[in-house]
Design an enzyme around this catalytic site. Structure first.
Site, mmCIF file in Angstrom:
data_model
loop_
_atom_site.group_PDB
_atom_site.id
_atom_site.type_symbol
_atom_site.label_atom_id
_atom_site.label_comp_id
_atom_site.label_asym_id
_atom_site.label_seq_id
_atom_site.Cartn_x
_atom_site.Cartn_y
_atom_site.Cartn_z
ATOM 1 N N GLU A 321 0.858 -1.185 0.000
ATOM 2 C CA GLU A 321 0.000 0.000 0.000
ATOM 3 C C GLU A 321 0.892 1.233 0.000
ATOM 4 O OE1 GLU A 321 -2.889 0.365 3.145
ATOM 5 O OE2 GLU A 321 -3.566 2.319 2.403
ATOM 6 N N ASN A 380 -4.538 4.889 -1.960
ATOM 7 C CA ASN A 380 -5.694 5.542 -1.332
ATOM 8 C C ASN A 380 -6.155 6.712 -2.191
ATOM 9 O OD1 ASN A 380 -5.780 4.237 1.453
ATOM 10 N ND2 ASN A 380 -3.626 4.799 1.209
ATOM 11 N N GLU A 412 -8.219 2.336 -2.941
ATOM 12 C CA GLU A 412 -8.847 2.244 -1.620
ATOM 13 C C GLU A 412 -9.651 3.504 -1.319
ATOM 14 O OE1 GLU A 412 -5.516 -0.695 0.310
ATOM 15 O OE2 GLU A 412 -6.180 1.062 1.448
ATOM 16 N N ASP A 441 -11.835 0.993 2.538
ATOM 17 C CA ASP A 441 -10.797 1.121 3.563
ATOM 18 C C ASP A 441 -11.441 1.314 4.926
ATOM 19 O OD1 ASP A 441 -8.276 1.363 4.610
ATOM 20 O OD2 ASP A 441 -7.668 2.982 3.265
ATOM 21 N N GLU A 498 -6.173 -4.821 8.656
ATOM 22 C CA GLU A 498 -5.194 -3.747 8.802
ATOM 23 C C GLU A 498 -4.654 -3.716 10.221
ATOM 24 O OE1 GLU A 498 -5.912 0.064 6.723
ATOM 25 O OE2 GLU A 498 -7.983 -0.425 7.152
HETATM 26 P P1 C2E Z 1 -4.974 3.796 5.653
HETATM 27 O O1 C2E Z 1 -5.125 3.785 4.183
HETATM 28 O O2 C2E Z 1 -5.936 2.990 6.445
HETATM 29 O O3 C2E Z 1 -3.486 3.335 5.948
HETATM 30 C C1 C2E Z 1 -3.105 2.554 7.047
HETATM 31 C C2 C2E Z 1 -2.504 3.407 8.133
HETATM 32 O O4 C2E Z 1 -2.228 2.585 9.264
HETATM 33 C C3 C2E Z 1 -1.155 4.029 7.760
HETATM 34 O O5 C2E Z 1 -1.089 5.258 8.443
HETATM 35 C C4 C2E Z 1 -0.162 3.049 8.341
HETATM 36 O O6 C2E Z 1 1.093 3.628 8.606
HETATM 37 C C5 C2E Z 1 -0.861 2.664 9.609
HETATM 38 N N1 C2E Z 1 -0.476 1.339 10.067
HETATM 39 C C6 C2E Z 1 -0.156 0.273 9.311
HETATM 40 N N2 C2E Z 1 0.084 -0.813 10.072
HETATM 41 C C7 C2E Z 1 -0.098 -0.429 11.350
HETATM 42 C C8 C2E Z 1 0.012 -1.118 12.611
HETATM 43 O O7 C2E Z 1 0.311 -2.304 12.691
HETATM 44 N N3 C2E Z 1 -0.289 -0.391 13.728
HETATM 45 C C9 C2E Z 1 -0.605 0.926 13.674
HETATM 46 N N4 C2E Z 1 -0.847 1.577 14.814
HETATM 47 N N5 C2E Z 1 -0.716 1.606 12.495
HETATM 48 C C10 C2E Z 1 -0.459 0.934 11.355
HETATM 49 P P2 C2E Z 1 -0.642 6.599 7.722
HETATM 50 O O8 C2E Z 1 0.452 6.330 6.757
HETATM 51 O O9 C2E Z 1 -0.433 7.593 8.797
HETATM 52 O O10 C2E Z 1 -1.916 6.991 6.860
HETATM 53 C C11 C2E Z 1 -3.108 7.365 7.463
HETATM 54 C C12 C2E Z 1 -4.208 7.502 6.457
HETATM 55 O O11 C2E Z 1 -3.976 8.611 5.578
HETATM 56 C C13 C2E Z 1 -4.345 6.290 5.539
HETATM 57 O O12 C2E Z 1 -5.051 5.289 6.199
HETATM 58 C C14 C2E Z 1 -5.099 6.910 4.365
HETATM 59 O O13 C2E Z 1 -6.470 6.971 4.656
HETATM 60 C C15 C2E Z 1 -4.564 8.321 4.332
HETATM 61 N N6 C2E Z 1 -3.552 8.409 3.263
HETATM 62 C C16 C2E Z 1 -2.245 8.065 3.281
HETATM 63 N N7 C2E Z 1 -1.676 8.279 2.073
HETATM 64 C C17 C2E Z 1 -2.657 8.758 1.260
HETATM 65 C C18 C2E Z 1 -2.702 9.170 -0.135
HETATM 66 O O14 C2E Z 1 -1.732 9.083 -0.893
HETATM 67 N N8 C2E Z 1 -3.918 9.645 -0.606
HETATM 68 C C19 C2E Z 1 -5.017 9.699 0.196
HETATM 69 N N9 C2E Z 1 -6.168 10.174 -0.343
HETATM 70 N N10 C2E Z 1 -5.007 9.305 1.488
HETATM 71 C C20 C2E Z 1 -3.848 8.840 2.013
HETATM 72 MG MG MG Z 2 -7.177 1.702 6.542
HETATM 73 MG MG MG Z 3 -5.640 2.489 2.835
#
Ligand code: C2E
Ligand code: MG
Ligand code: MG
Length: 550
Positions: A321, A380, A412, A441, A498
């Protein structure tokens, strides 16, 4: 039935019986049927299908069944069925075409309990540790009784010392202790919910600023004393954000204002902050972010990191991802949860999403060209971008420009993108025709019911972290996830978990039939090069073990 079929029938993730096509006598039943209808399997084979019909539906069911030609399959939606104890089950019945069974003609009938998915959704709207409604429940609730306005207090609890590092179990107990303190202070008719791990929300219909501020002060004062958690006493440091509206206002904007006030408190304001226009002006972190984000794409300040997606049964990395990272001048790294939300309020998000699609698709193609042909990429996309008329063409062009098969791209989306009135729905259907996979998602964090997903253009559901977290600790949660998985499979959807952090969670997920997983256990988000290194090592190991076999 062959032995294989028999095993499949017994293990099917849904209640199933085989019945005589003419007399409707039940000839075989699986364990799920026995659980659903509360009869032993032996008892079930002494009944007919009509014995399982709810009162009033017997004749109609007999007629509906007689109406299904032998060569056809059919789903009879939302039939009233009846369990042994008399309770009513609302179920979709999937009727198979007639099969040969011991010399007679029979049909397989699978019953998908629709009511169960409702109770699953109820469970998903409840915080496991405290039993309080969670944020999802709040999103689903309206502000009934709030014709005279309402007040919201968000309470963020920071544990002083090591409490925050302790086990999940300990954190759950601390959460219950916090709820104990809050419950004693709640104004009449207040509604308490758990908004996030460390954030509690109190909604008071009809509240005025004076009363709600007094409540907030009492809460702050209560936390000046240590709180008993088991035989220990621990100290917590609360910050409170308040928003009050004297007019009817929707819950979402009231919560957003309270969050702005809380953010300000956390950024070094007073322990209790009240939302006001002036505070909104002082809320300058946001302004700095917004200003700089406009230039992030051209200034090449965005980066992509990738989190491995693994197949649960084999541990193989089958995809990644893409997650966006941004270093804001003057502030430093800003989490995507914060800057994506800000970008999503304007068309700025379109530029970010497009940048990421290009970046991630190009990277996926690089992996494939390096010999990892099975790698797919998950990106995403905000609902605003998915709504755009040009979105399908944009995705198609990007895939074409890097020669990525659209079948290797997973998009997603949040639940909001799938609301019936959105342009996204039409786009998603077109994208699926191209072969792109569509994932929902953070499933479970919003309000949509799994039973509603069946009709949507979807391929994958990703189960949100809060439901994966306690799965190993609690058999009920595991069952909830199991039913989500089996209902999803029933609807032809793949399930990804996730936030998997422990091997115990992974083990339970594997046993409940979840397909893929992501999480710190399998690897945090890292650079593309780090993923390549990992794929290389895995390839080296498998080719090594194959050579050893030769
Ligand atoms: P998401 O798509 O649900 O991504 C999963 C989030 O959970 C990611 O946070 C990831 O770093 C975190 N994560 C993964 N495994 C674990 C784990 O085992 N434990 C915990 N505590 N966290 C974990 P991140 O990178 O901070 O991203 C947060 C959200 O921001 C993403 O949720 C997504 O909704 C959004 N996002 C990130 N990149 C993009 C992008 O390029 N475009 C858009 N539109 N949204 C994005
Ligand atoms: Mg998610
Ligand atoms: Mg996602």
């Amino acid at each position: 039935m062959t032995i294989d079929e028999r095993l499949l029938f017994d293990a099917a993730p849904v209640a199933m019986v085989v019945c005589d096509a003419v007399t409707l006598a039940i000839l075989a039943a699986n364990d799920h049927a026995s659980v659903l209808y509360q009869y032993d399997r032996d008892a079930l084979v002494r009944l007919t299908l009509l014995d399982l019909a709810g009162a009033g539906d017997r004749r109609a069911l007999a007629e509906a069944l007689a109406d299904v030609p032998a060569a056809e399959r059919r789903v009879l939606r939302e039939r009233r069925q009846c369990a042994k104890d008399g309770s009513v089950i609302e179920a979709d019945l999937a009727i198979s075409p007639a099969i040969a069974w011991g010399g007679r003609s029979a049909r397989i009938v699978a019953a998908l309990d629709v009511g169960a998915s409702k109770s699953v959704i109820d469970a998903l709207r409840t915080d496991a540790a405290t039993g309080l409604p969670n944020r999802a429940a709040l999103a689903a609730a309206d502000l009934e009784g709030a014709e005279r306005g309402a007040g919201v207090v968000l309470i963020h609890v920071t544990w002083v010392g090591a409490a925050s590092q302790r086990s999940q179990e300990y954190r759950d107990r601390s959460a219950r202790a916090v709820v104990g303190v809050l419950a004693r202070l709640l104004p009449a008719n207040a509604r308490l919910s758990r908004h996030a791990d460390d954030v509690y929300a109190v909604l008071v219909p009809g509240a005025r600023l004076r009363s709600i501020s007094a409540f907030a002060r009492h809460v702050a004062a209560a936390f000046e004393r240590p709180i008993a958690v088991g035989d220990e006493e621990i100290v917590a440091n609360p910050h409170l954000g308040i928003a009050v509206s004297a007019r009817p206002q929707d819950a979402v904007s009231l919560f957003r204002d309270a969050q702005a006030a809380l953010d300000y408190a956390l950024l070094g304001g007073e322990a209790v902050e009240v939302f006001s226009d002036e505070l909104a002006g002082r809320h300058d972190r946001r302004a700095v972010i917004e200003r700089n984000l406009r230039h992030a794409v051209v200034q090449r300040r965005l980066t992509a990191v990738y989190q491995p997606i693994v197949r649960l049964d084999s541990g193989e990395v089958v995809g990644a991802e893409a997650l966006m990272r941004w270093n804001c001048p003057g502030i430093g790294p800003v989490p995507p949860s914060e800057f994506i939300a800000i970008a999503a309020e304007s068309s700025l998000i379109l530029r970010l999403d497009e940048w990421m699609l290009r970046e991630a698709c190009a990277q996926a193609r690089r992996w494939q060209l390096a010999g990892f042909a099975r790698m797919h990429i998950a990106v995403n996309v905000s609902s605003r971008a998915a709504d755009q008329r040009e979105f399908v063409r944009l995705v198609a062009t990007i895939c074409e420009s890097v020669a990525l098969d659209p079948g290797d791209l997973q998009i997603e989306l949040g639940e909001d993108a799938l609301a019936p009135n959105r342009g996204a729905l039409r786009n998603l259907e077109a994208l699926r025709r191209l072969g792109v996979r569509i994932a929902i998602d953070d499933f479970g964090s919003g309000a949509s019911a799994l039973s509603a997903l069946g009709s949507l253009p979807l391929d994958v559901i990703k189960i949100d972290r809060p439901f994966v977290g306690p799965i190993a600790a609690d058999a009920f949660r595991a069952e909830v996830v199991r039913s989500v998985v089996s209902l999803a499979h029933q609807r032809g959807l793949r399930v990804v978990a996730e936030g998997v952090e422990t091997s115990a969670q992974a083990e339970v997920l594997r046993t409940v039939g979840c397909d893929d997983a992501q999480g710190f256990l399998f690897g945090p988000p890292v650079s593309a090069d780090d993923i390549t290194g990992r794929l290389d090592r895995a390839r080296f190991q498998t080719s090594g073990s194959k050579e050893a076999l030769v």
